[in-house]
Design an enzyme around this catalytic site. Structure first.
Site, short mmCIF file in Angstrom:
data_model
loop_
_atom_site.label_atom_id
_atom_site.label_comp_id
_atom_site.label_asym_id
_atom_site.label_seq_id
_atom_site.Cartn_x
_atom_site.Cartn_y
_atom_site.Cartn_z
N GLU A 187 0.84 -1.20 0.00
CA GLU A 187 0.00 0.00 0.00
C GLU A 187 0.87 1.25 0.00
O GLU A 187 1.93 1.29 0.64
CB GLU A 187 -0.90 0.07 1.24
CG GLU A 187 -1.83 -1.11 1.42
CD GLU A 187 -3.01 -1.11 0.49
OE1 GLU A 187 -3.23 -0.11 -0.22
OE2 GLU A 187 -3.73 -2.14 0.47
N THR A 188 0.39 2.27 -0.72
CA THR A 188 0.93 3.62 -0.61
C THR A 188 -0.21 4.53 -0.20
O THR A 188 -1.28 4.52 -0.83
CB THR A 188 1.54 4.10 -1.93
OG1 THR A 188 2.64 3.24 -2.28
CG2 THR A 188 2.05 5.53 -1.82
#
Length: 254
Positions: free
Chosen positions: A44-45
């Site tokens: 995830e970002t």
């Protein structure tokens, strides 16, 4: 713009679940955020603009993410950009975050109740184990197996798991040193196995609270990196708690 990588749900560098956190100076396009997330190539970002928080895997945007929320709050607290209670506006609703006296962070997330379902066709073969039970939350399929060792030794067929109609597949069992253990596989969103998954614990918490008769539990995610998530079931909400470690801080030029 400032960019960080943070190991979440751990107090040790290179353990837990790494997330990138981008503190935006101004609005950007969805395509740009997806490009950054693909470039970072972490599960995830997170992108924060004001109190608006969004999360992207290397392949798609998701509606709920625990470890990248923890990573974002850790960045704000550790850099002095924020103190006290935080409220993030997200696609998964308003998420409230507070810092604990020991340096940990607690997050208020929506509970995801699990409804029993028949074993989907091909699931047993894809996992290589026989489920004790199978249920489905609003996000994921939850598969209970017979032991912690079974969870630990899983070598699933990731391509076959992508045929399951769910964001991901949670495999769980009663723990030996913690209340429960789990692993999380999400090839449908570009994450073959996630190291530590806060949002999966939104389903694991009510599931195991009902099984064990206690609201406050400790879960261990048995990925190669590993991590610990403290959970407390509170009706329609789940409180997730853990620590985080900043690994890198940088300036994004693109």
């Amino acid at each position: 713009m400032r960019l960080f990588t943070v190991d979440a749900f751990t107090d040790t560098a290179f353990k837990g679940n790494p997330a990138a956190v981008c503190l935006l100076d101004s609005p950007v396009t969805d395509r740009w955020m997806q490009s950054v997330a693909t470039e970072m190539n972490l599960s995830e970002t997170a992108f924060l603009l004001g109190d608006s928080l969004r999360w992207f895997t290397p392949a798609v945007e998701v509606t709920l993410c625990g470890h990248a929320t923890l990573a974002t709050a850790h960045v704000l607290y550790s850099t002095g950009a924020a103190t006290g209670q935080l409220e993030f506006t997200t696609a998964g609703g308003t998420l409230t975050v507070n810092q604990l006296p020991d340096g940990g962070i607690t997050m208020d997330f929506p509970a995801k109740d699990v409804t029993p379902v028949p074993v989907p066709e091909g699931l047993e073969k894809a996992l290589g184990v026989t489920p004790v039970s199978v249920g489905k939350s609003a996000l994921d399929l939850l598969v209970e197996v017979d032991s912690e060792e079974t969870v630990r030794s899983l070598t699933p067929d990731i391509a076959a798991l992508s045929a399951v109609e769910a964001r991901g597949v949670i495999v769980t069992a009663r723990g030996t040193e913690t209340d429960f253990v789990s692993r999380f596989f999400a090839p449908n969103v570009g994450v073959p196995e996630d190291p530590v998954t806060g949002s999966a614990h939104c389903a694991l918490s009510p599931y195991w609270s009902a099984r064990l008769g206690r609201d406050s539990l400790v879960g261990a995610q048995l990925s190669a990196r590993g991590g610990i998530v403290h959970v407390r079931h509170a009706g329609t909400r789940v409180h997730l708690a853990g620590k985080a470690v900043t690994i890198l801080s940088a300036t994004l030029h693109a």
